[in-house]
Design a protein around this motif. Structure first.
Motif, short mmCIF file in Angstrom:
data_model
loop_
_atom_site.label_atom_id
_atom_site.label_comp_id
_atom_site.label_asym_id
_atom_site.label_seq_id
_atom_site.Cartn_x
_atom_site.Cartn_y
_atom_site.Cartn_z
N GLU A 1 0.83 -1.20 0.00
CA GLU A 1 0.00 0.00 0.00
C GLU A 1 0.87 1.26 0.00
OE1 GLU A 1 -2.93 -0.74 -0.65
OE2 GLU A 1 -3.17 -2.77 0.08
N GLU B 1 -4.38 0.09 -2.87
CA GLU B 1 -5.79 0.28 -2.60
C GLU B 1 -6.01 1.17 -1.38
OE1 GLU B 1 -8.19 -3.25 -2.41
OE2 GLU B 1 -6.92 -4.31 -3.85
N TYR B 2 -5.00 1.20 -0.50
CA TYR B 2 -5.11 1.94 0.75
C TYR B 2 -3.99 2.96 0.87
CZ TYR B 2 -8.43 -1.66 2.19
OH TYR B 2 -9.51 -2.52 2.25
N ASN C 1 -9.22 6.77 -6.16
CA ASN C 1 -9.71 5.43 -5.80
C ASN C 1 -8.89 4.75 -4.71
OD1 ASN C 1 -11.84 3.61 -6.21
ND2 ASN C 1 -10.51 2.25 -7.38
N LEU C 2 -8.34 5.55 -3.80
CA LEU C 2 -7.61 5.03 -2.65
C LEU C 2 -8.44 5.23 -1.39
CD1 LEU C 2 -4.07 6.46 -3.45
CD2 LEU C 2 -4.66 4.03 -3.38
#
Length: 231
Positions: A97, A129-130, A150-151
């Motif tokens: 991440e 994603e994070y 989109n995080l």
């Protein structure tokens, strides 16, 4: 003197307790490890930490928050040993991440334009994603930019989704400069919080936890509890 120490402990416990019910995330499960400051600066510590996490089979519960260019002079894409390590960890189930870009100061306490520049640089290197902002410091505009890419943003007390939802979370770090004097207190707090929360339990760590004997002791004892609980 003892009364003052007791008062400080009670106050610390109160301040660290969430006044809202932590959220349970079905996609994450009951337990998650967040490793901050993953960069070439701590490669040996990351390797040692991973060996402990592997021992308890918690690889898929572990999210490694990578600094793409630590201090502005450590671009990870130019460090083959580090990139090979990330690839290996990913193949073992670890999640890779994003943790800021340079981690210099409160870098995401900034304008939307500056945040966009750093995020675009970061996501070219780390497909994440994070996102955890360094020191949990982030302006409202910068947060909007991160979410627009989109995080999911994880902060100290809340998780912000790209869909516009805000969730209270239980996110704690018990091992930062942990000492023999406070070990029993810190471990008891962690074990109790894990046992009693109905939400997802986020355990934050820094790679240097393995440089501290009390930190290593905490990891083994706490991960044993988690492993027995998760089955």
């Amino acid at each position: 003197m003892k009364a003052k120490v007791l008062l400080l402990i009670i106050l610390a416990f109160f301040l660290s307790s969430s006044l809202t019910t932590p959220t349970y995330f079905s996609e994450l499960g009951k337990f998650v490890i967040l490793v901050h400051d993953v960069s070439p600066a701590y490669i040996s510590q990351i390797e040692r930490l991973a060996s402990i996490i592997n021992e308890y089979g918690l690889q898929e519960k572990t999210y490694l928050f990578v600094i793409p260019n630590h201090g502005g002079g450590m671009p990870i894409e130019k460090d083959k040993r580090f990139m090979d390590l990330l690839e290996n960890l990913s193949s073992w189930g670890y999640h890779i991440e994003l943790h800021g870009y340079t981690h210099v100061g409160r870098e995401f306490k900034c304008s939307r334009e500056e945040a966009l520049s750093k995020i675009e640089l970061g996501i070219k290197i780390v497909k994440a994603e994070y996102f955890i902002p360094p020191r949990y410091a982030i302006s409202a505009g910068a947060r909007e930019v991160v979410l627009a890419n989109n995080l999911t943003v994880i902060e100290r007390f809340y998780l912000y989704s790209p869909e516009g939802m805000v969730y209270p979370i239980l996110n704690r770090e018990y091992t930062w400069r942990i000492s023999k004097i406070l070990y029993t207190y810190q471990f008891s707090r962690a074990a109790s919080a894990y046992k009693n929360t109905k939400g997802t339990f986020f355990l934050s760590l820094h790679p240097t936890v393995v440089d501290n004997p009390e930190g290593v002791k905490f990891l083994h004892e706490f991960f044993k509890i988690v492993r027995e609980d998760l089955g």
